[in-house]
Scaffold this motif. Structure first.
Motif, PDB file in Angstrom:
ATOM      1  N   PRO B  13       7.785   9.447 -10.836  1.00  0.00           N
ATOM      2  CA  PRO B  13       7.490   8.131 -10.642  1.00  0.00           C
ATOM      3  C   PRO B  13       6.138   8.004 -10.700  1.00  0.00           C
ATOM      4  O   PRO B  13       5.325   8.590  -9.982  1.00  0.00           O
ATOM      5  N   PRO B  14       5.555   6.104 -10.349  1.00  0.00           N
ATOM      6  CA  PRO B  14       4.510   5.593 -10.904  1.00  0.00           C
ATOM      7  C   PRO B  14       3.701   5.912  -9.090  1.00  0.00           C
ATOM      8  O   PRO B  14       3.959   6.006  -8.447  1.00  0.00           O
ATOM      9  N   ALA B  15       2.543   6.365  -9.545  1.00  0.00           N
ATOM     10  CA  ALA B  15       1.908   6.328  -8.047  1.00  0.00           C
ATOM     11  C   ALA B  15       1.256   4.919  -7.105  1.00  0.00           C
ATOM     12  O   ALA B  15       1.989   5.016  -6.166  1.00  0.00           O
ATOM     13  N   ILE B  16       1.636   3.924  -8.068  1.00  0.00           N
ATOM     14  CA  ILE B  16       1.849   2.769  -7.620  1.00  0.00           C
ATOM     15  C   ILE B  16       2.002   1.835  -7.947  1.00  0.00           C
ATOM     16  O   ILE B  16       2.489   1.493  -9.265  1.00  0.00           O
ATOM     17  N   SER B  17       3.666   1.912  -7.476  1.00  0.00           N
ATOM     18  CA  SER B  17       4.567   0.333  -7.807  1.00  0.00           C
ATOM     19  C   SER B  17       4.612  -0.775  -6.833  1.00  0.00           C
ATOM     20  O   SER B  17       4.644  -1.082  -5.688  1.00  0.00           O
ATOM     21  N   VAL B  18       4.124  -2.180  -7.446  1.00  0.00           N
ATOM     22  CA  VAL B  18       3.299  -2.919  -7.277  1.00  0.00           C
ATOM     23  C   VAL B  18       4.611  -3.604  -8.099  1.00  0.00           C
ATOM     24  O   VAL B  18       4.677  -5.011  -8.990  1.00  0.00           O
ATOM     25  N   ARG B  19       5.936  -4.916  -6.761  1.00  0.00           N
ATOM     26  CA  ARG B  19       7.154  -5.435  -7.415  1.00  0.00           C
ATOM     27  C   ARG B  19       6.524  -7.342  -6.540  1.00  0.00           C
ATOM     28  O   ARG B  19       7.288  -6.858  -5.804  1.00  0.00           O
ATOM     29  N   HIS B  20       7.024  -8.168  -7.838  1.00  0.00           N
ATOM     30  CA  HIS B  20       6.543  -9.720  -6.924  1.00  0.00           C
ATOM     31  C   HIS B  20       5.720  -9.998  -5.493  1.00  0.00           C
ATOM     32  O   HIS B  20       6.700  -9.762  -4.307  1.00  0.00           O
ATOM     33  N   LEU B  21       5.190  -8.808  -5.610  1.00  0.00           N
ATOM     34  CA  LEU B  21       3.734  -8.602  -3.979  1.00  0.00           C
ATOM     35  C   LEU B  21       3.804 -10.321  -4.051  1.00  0.00           C
ATOM     36  O   LEU B  21       2.918 -11.172  -4.253  1.00  0.00           O
ATOM     37  N   SER B  22       3.464 -10.724  -2.825  1.00  0.00           N
ATOM     38  CA  SER B  22       3.450 -12.467  -2.254  1.00  0.00           C
ATOM     39  C   SER B  22       2.427 -12.335  -0.878  1.00  0.00           C
ATOM     40  O   SER B  22       3.012 -11.092  -0.384  1.00  0.00           O
ATOM     41  N   LYS B  23       1.613 -12.138  -0.836  1.00  0.00           N
ATOM     42  CA  LYS B  23       0.768 -12.763   0.234  1.00  0.00           C
ATOM     43  C   LYS B  23       0.628 -14.157   0.500  1.00  0.00           C
ATOM     44  O   LYS B  23      -0.698 -14.892  -0.056  1.00  0.00           O
TER      45      LYS B  23
END
Lengths: 269, 338
Positions: B13-23
């Motif tokens: 698994p990737p160390a960091i995974s970001v999917r469709h992040l919105s803030k």
């Protein structure tokens, strides 16, 4: 074991830090000494030849103020300033990034400052006792039964003051400037903690208002036990009420923290 | 946009995974002056700012990735979400398998966030005290701590600094100590937000070398933001560029130049003076002195134009150059704004 070691390290670091600011801290300490000193001088002239005022002999009254000065110096903590500063400047973020919770950090910080205050206080209390004479110690009313209750009331008094002040500091999550709220709190504390005069000398209505507030449990309860103004049964009841306030203040602090951190995490540090 | 959304190593698994992040932030609006204050007191107007808008990327264990973007692009907001300081408004984020905003201790023991403009060292005490405190709160075994401290002291020349009050250190010295404090527990993931800001070139170089060395030695996953392109060029093979909260490029740094720049420059020195007019037949003359010039030519024809230059002019020296990366990045940001 680990958390004990990290607590000790924190305490030692805060102590070193506090020690560097000892001149400033000593000046603040003098504020805590001046009030009782003035009150003792005033009461001495008020007593004149009187043997009792409001159920207090002159010796008991003098001891009351020496005791109030000592307990106030050791138990009246001030985490609210640093916590509100951290929140305003974004420094609070460090508590959310590392495995050290903010509460433990500030608790140890306050302890360190109080240890420094203890260093200042000890010679001042000795000087006061030398000045007032040995008769003043006749006002100590601790018994074997109440001694333990007295120690318990000191612990609960410290925790109650700490939790409430932390909750107060955490209001900075919502308020740009908390000093107004702080001042209202300090004013009520000043009136109802017993530092102006023994609470049982206040007018009846003021005593009743004070009964609904937590401030009498900061140190007035401890002092009443120490001077034998209340018996063991009343002391136990007082301690039970103090413990309840303490639990309430702890829960309030947790709720304010939980909501505040959600807010902080929503808008950024 | 070149998307790297699937792991290159499907089993790991990737160390960091970001999917469709919105803030999205809610910001209060207030007109200037006393009247503005009164109005805002009676009726508080707010508006939403979408700081991060549907960002997705993955970073494999051991990768060192540059996270670039102009001010206000959403870099720091993304880093804050990744380190657990902010809740995302939408999307999925996983760092080392943790949801960062849950702020579990097991997660906090495995990462560090270093912000060039914030410090975690105790101002009035020597840095060594802060290091020893970190040993306790991160529960680092004593032998490992001693070994790591020795390594860091050697790599960053910390020896003479450890026992000096932090407030008496220079900015560069303090930054080295900050980095050391952040690395004593050997974090598997490191977020560096402007780690070289305000430092002189010598210190910048030292910090860069150290970051690269740490990445290689510990296989640490590093996400770095910096306004200094030298940092990015020296450290990052891959860059993610973000603007207005959206990822506008994710790929190799060298690729960005190829994709976004259709020109090369010929830097030429002549044996004797030549005329500017004659040179203009080769390409657009950017700089001209009597025996030196820089000429811009279409990328595809760079070799042909260089050959013509060699044949038609008394050339002493000739270099075919890519434009500087920061020019390219600036060009991309400007294009984004337009």
């Amino acid at each position: 074991m680990r958390s004990l070691r990290s607590n000790l390290k924190l305490l030692s670091m805060f102590w070193q830090e506090a020690f560097q600011y000892r001149p400033e801290s000593f000046i603040w300490f003098l504020f805590d000494v001046m009030g009782p000193l003035v009150m003792i001088l005033m009461w001495r002239s008020a007593y004149g030849q009187a043997e009792q005022i409001g159920g207090y002999t002159p010796g008991q009254m003098m001891l009351y103020y020496v005791g109030m000065m000592s307990l106030r110096t050791l138990l009246n903590v001030h985490p609210e300033w640093e916590i509100s500063r951290e929140i305003r400047t974004g420094d609070f973020s460090r508590h959310l990034l590392r495995p050290l919770r903010f509460n433990r950090y500030h608790f140890m910080g306050e302890m360190a400052w109080k240890l420094l205050r203890l260093l200042f206080l000890t010679p001042v209390v000795v000087l006061f006792l030398l000045w007032l004479g040995p008769g003043v110690l006749s006002g100590v009313g601790l018994t074997r039964e109440t001694a333990l209750l007295f120690v318990g009331s000191l612990v609960f008094g410290y925790l109650l003051c700490y939790y409430l002040k932390v909750a107060l500091g955490l209001l900075a999550f919502w308020m740009t400037e908390s000093i107004g709220v702080f001042n209202v709190f300090f004013m009520l504390q000043f009136l109802f903690e017993g530092s102006v005069m023994p609470l049982d000398l206040l007018p009846g209505w003021a005593q009743r208002v004070g009964e609904f507030l937590p401030f009498r449990y900061f140190y007035f309860l401890s002092l009443s036990i120490f001077q034998g103004k209340i018996d063991a049964v009343a002391a136990q009841q007082g301690l039970a009420a103090q413990a309840l306030w303490c639990v309430g203040a702890y829960l309030a602090m947790r709720v304010v923290y939980g909501l505040g951190v959600r807010q902080y995490s929503a808008v950024g540090g | 946009m070149l998307g790297i959304l699937t792991s290159r190593h499907p089993d790991i698994p990737p160390a960091i995974s970001v999917r469709h992040l919105s803030k999205t932030y809610r910001v209060h609006k207030k007109d200037p002056g006393l009247w503005g204050s009164l109005k805002s007191f009676v009726r508080r107007e707010t508006f939403d700012v979408r700081a991060v808008d549907g960002v997705s990327f993955q970073i494999e264990t051991g990768e060192l990735v540059g996270f670039l973007g102009p001010n206000g692009a959403g870099k720091t907001t993304t880093l804050k979400v990744l380190s657990g300081l902010l809740y995302p408004t939408e999307g999925e984020v996983s760092v080392l398998g943790f949801r960062p905003w849950r702020r579990q201790r097991a997660f906090q023991r495995q990462f560090s966030l270093v912000m060039g403009q914030k410090n975690q060292l105790w101002w009035d005490l020597p840095a060594l005290d802060s290091f020893l405190l970190n040993r306790e709160i991160y529960e680092v075994p004593r032998a490992q701590f001693d070994e790591t401290l020795e390594e860091l002291t050697a790599a960053l020349d910390l020896g003479p600094l450890l026992r000096v009050q932090v407030r008496k250190l220079s900015l560069g010295e303090r930054m080295k100590c900050e980095l050391a404090a952040a690395l004593l527990h050997r974090p598997a993931v490191l977020f560096l937000d402007e780690p070289t800001i305000g430092l002189d070139v010598v210190m910048q170089k030292k910090i860069r070398e150290f970051i690269l060395d740490y990445n290689r030695r510990r296989r640490a996953t590093i996400l770095l933001t910096s306004h200094y392109m030298e940092d990015v060029e020296a450290l990052c093979e891959r860059v993610i560029i973000i603007d207005h909260g959206k990822v506008i490029y994710d790929g190799k740094l060298e690729e960005i130049v190829r994709r976004h720049v259709d020109r090369k420059t010929l830097a030429v020195t002549f044996l004797e003076p030549v005329s500017r007019e004659a040179l203009e037949g080769i390409g657009e003359v950017l700089e001209f002195e009597s025996q030196k010039a820089t000429v811009c030519v279409p990328r595809a024809e760079a070799s042909g134009r260089a050959a013509r230059l060699l044949n038609e002019f008394p050339v002493a020296d000739l270099n075919i150059e890519e434009p500087p990366v920061d020019d390219v990045i600036r060009h991309i940001f400007t294009a984004g704004k337009e």
